[in-house]
Scaffold this motif. Structure first.
Motif, mmCIF file in Angstrom:
data_model
loop_
_atom_site.group_PDB
_atom_site.id
_atom_site.type_symbol
_atom_site.label_atom_id
_atom_site.label_comp_id
_atom_site.label_asym_id
_atom_site.label_seq_id
_atom_site.Cartn_x
_atom_site.Cartn_y
_atom_site.Cartn_z
ATOM 1 N N CYS A 217 1.063 -1.242 -0.045
ATOM 2 C CA CYS A 217 -0.018 -0.033 -0.101
ATOM 3 C C CYS A 217 0.863 1.164 0.052
ATOM 4 N N LEU B 280 0.050 4.337 0.998
ATOM 5 C CA LEU B 280 -0.454 5.459 1.745
ATOM 6 C C LEU B 280 0.457 5.495 3.060
ATOM 7 N N GLY B 281 1.127 4.521 3.478
ATOM 8 C CA GLY B 281 2.202 4.776 4.606
ATOM 9 C C GLY B 281 1.851 5.099 5.812
ATOM 10 N N CYS B 282 0.510 4.608 6.345
ATOM 11 C CA CYS B 282 0.025 5.033 7.749
ATOM 12 C C CYS B 282 0.987 4.257 8.854
ATOM 13 N N PHE C 27 0.808 3.158 11.723
ATOM 14 C CA PHE C 27 0.653 2.071 12.771
ATOM 15 C C PHE C 27 0.603 0.669 11.673
ATOM 16 N N CYS C 28 0.568 0.844 10.214
ATOM 17 C CA CYS C 28 0.201 -0.489 9.755
ATOM 18 C C CYS C 28 1.326 -1.250 8.956
ATOM 19 N N THR D 242 1.063 -3.348 6.422
ATOM 20 C CA THR D 242 0.895 -3.116 5.094
ATOM 21 C C THR D 242 1.553 -1.928 4.364
ATOM 22 N N GLY D 243 1.491 -0.889 5.117
ATOM 23 C CA GLY D 243 1.587 0.314 4.678
ATOM 24 C C GLY D 243 3.311 0.525 4.734
ATOM 25 N N GLY E 4 -3.632 -3.066 1.307
ATOM 26 C CA GLY E 4 -4.097 -2.093 0.290
ATOM 27 C C GLY E 4 -4.992 -1.258 0.393
ATOM 28 N N GLU E 5 -5.113 -0.151 -0.350
ATOM 29 C CA GLU E 5 -6.296 0.730 -0.266
ATOM 30 C C GLU E 5 -7.282 0.583 -1.309
ATOM 31 N N ALA F 232 -9.012 4.537 3.653
ATOM 32 C CA ALA F 232 -8.414 5.739 4.430
ATOM 33 C C ALA F 232 -8.866 7.079 3.989
HETATM 34 FE FE1 SF4 Z 1 -3.117 2.829 5.791
HETATM 35 FE FE2 SF4 Z 1 -4.924 1.019 5.035
HETATM 36 FE FE3 SF4 Z 1 -2.542 1.465 3.407
HETATM 37 FE FE4 SF4 Z 1 -2.549 0.215 5.793
HETATM 38 S S1 SF4 Z 1 -3.548 -0.510 4.129
HETATM 39 S S2 SF4 Z 1 -1.011 1.989 4.874
HETATM 40 S S3 SF4 Z 1 -4.112 1.487 7.052
HETATM 41 S S4 SF4 Z 1 -4.383 2.859 3.978
#
Ligand code: SF4
Ligand code: SAH
Length: 352
Positions: A112, A114-116, A118-119, A121-122, A166-167, A198
């Motif tokens: 993903c 988006l790089g949150c 806490f995640c 996957t990010g 993923g987003e 997100a």
């Molecule tokens: Fe953020 Fe969702 Fe991507 Fe994880 S999968 S980084 S929570 S948008």
């Protein structure tokens, strides 16, 4: 080029059957073989004539997911690791719902962008978008697994949630196409499917216009712009305030609510003030809140954030109490499958 049935909408299957000079009801039979009986090849379709199957095989094929690993947790949670044709890997999770059925959590992208913070996957960044058939294959693999457990009375998948890797709204067209297959060809009710985002604002309205009317979940995770900017970099482009405005305008079907997900991080977004602000932010939106106590990555703490931690139980319950007092439906999502890293945000498909 042969068509991949799982990447093919219903009307094109009908067109192919017609082109091959067969009766229209054959299309329905093919669809039932693929999505109902979970056929692995066209040869399985024994109620079609051998000649028709041969001609069909010249034009089409059934792709099959490459399941690299299946891990079962003590609590009944099952995690699947899939290998994709180009070597990428993704995961999905079957979670027992306590009533003899399962919720299936599926991925929409490998990684993903988006790089949150806490995640998990990010952290791996975006590898690539999934094709619709790769999304559908996760559902097929889960159904096959449940059938293998109990061939005569396989437990069913009651809900499908796009909350894996993923987003989904960053892979819009393929996700919409997968939603059509799930609802039109696999018979899943729209009410039983949830797309979680997100907050890709322009795509939220578009989802309502162009996709089957499935449920919407929005990962809020903070109640101020500054905290949300720190936790979810996407907030700089699509700020909280505008995101909530988009939710207010979202054409919700009757008797439905938007789910707001809120990962609780100790001393970062879990104060009583946060809870009170959340109440105010959600005013005027038919909503329910899903509180997700942070699932730590299970290895050394995140480098990118000063020690995110799960709040203690008292703080979690106090947060929920403030929401309940304001008549907001709120549940704490207890993590399942923790022993196999199958919890939210722990999916990262690193093949270990
Ligand atoms: Fe953020 Fe969702 Fe991507 Fe994880 S999968 S980084 S929570 S948008
Ligand atoms: N990209 C979409 C869907 C996948 S993430 C989205 O962000 O909504 C699914 C959910 O898992 C999101 O609500 C996200 O906030 C949550 N999540 C991510 N990492 C987590 C973690 N370490 N602990 C608990 N929840 C987490």
């Amino acid at each position: 080029m042969k068509i991949n049935f799982k990447q093919t909408p219903e009307k094109e299957i009908h067109r192919l059957v017609e082109e091959l000079g067969e009766r229209p009801y054959r299309a329905r039979q093919i669809i039932d073989w693929i999505y109902g009986k979970l056929a692995v090849s066209i040869d399985d379709m024994t109620d079609l004539s051998k000649d028709f199957r041969r001609r069909l095989k010249e034009r089409a094929f059934i792709s099959n997911p490459d399941v690299l690993k299946i891990r079962e947790s003590g609590d009944g949670t099952v995690k699947f690791l899939f290998g994709l044709e180009d070597g990428e890997a993704i995961e999905s999770v079957l979670i027992p719902n306590g009533r003899g059925k399962f919720t299936l959590c599926i991925s929409s992208q490998a990684g993903c962008a988006l790089g949150c913070v806490f995640c998990m996957t990010g952290r791996q960044g975006l590898r690539r978008n999934l094709r619709a058939y790769e999304i559908i294959d996760q559902v097929i693999a889960a159904k096959r697994h449940l059938r293998s457990l109990s061939p005569d009375a396989a437990p069913s998948i009651a809900n499908i949630v796009f909350m894996g890797m993923g987003e989904p709204l960053k892979n819009f067209d393929e996700v919409v196409s997968a939603l059509r297959t799930l609802t039109d060809l696999m018979g899943f009710s729209r009410r039983k499917i949830t797309v979680s985002t997100a907050g890709i604002i322009p795509r939220i309205a578009e989802l309502a216009e162009r996709a089957p009317r499935v449920n919407l979940a929005v990962s809020l995770n903070a109640t101020t712009e500054s905290t949300r900017n720190r936790l979810m970099p996407v907030n700089r482009k699509y700020p909280l305030k505008e995101l909530l405005a988009a939710c207010r305008e979202f054409p919700l079907p009757p008797n439905r609510r938007i789910t707001f997900e809120y990962v609780l991080l100790d001393k970062i977004n879990d104060s009583a003030e946060d809870a009170a602000r959340l109440v105010r932010l959600l005013k005027g939106i038919r909503s329910k809140v899903n509180l997700i106590p942070f699932n730590p990555p299970g290895e050394t703490a995140a480098e990118r954030f000063p020690e995110p931690a799960r709040p203690d139980e008292a703080r979690i319950l106090e947060f929920r109490r403030i929401l309940h007092r304001a008549k907001i439906v709120a549940t704490v999502r207890r993590s399942r499958g923790a022993d196999i890293s199958a919890a939210c945000g722990q999916l990262r498909a690193d093949r270990r």
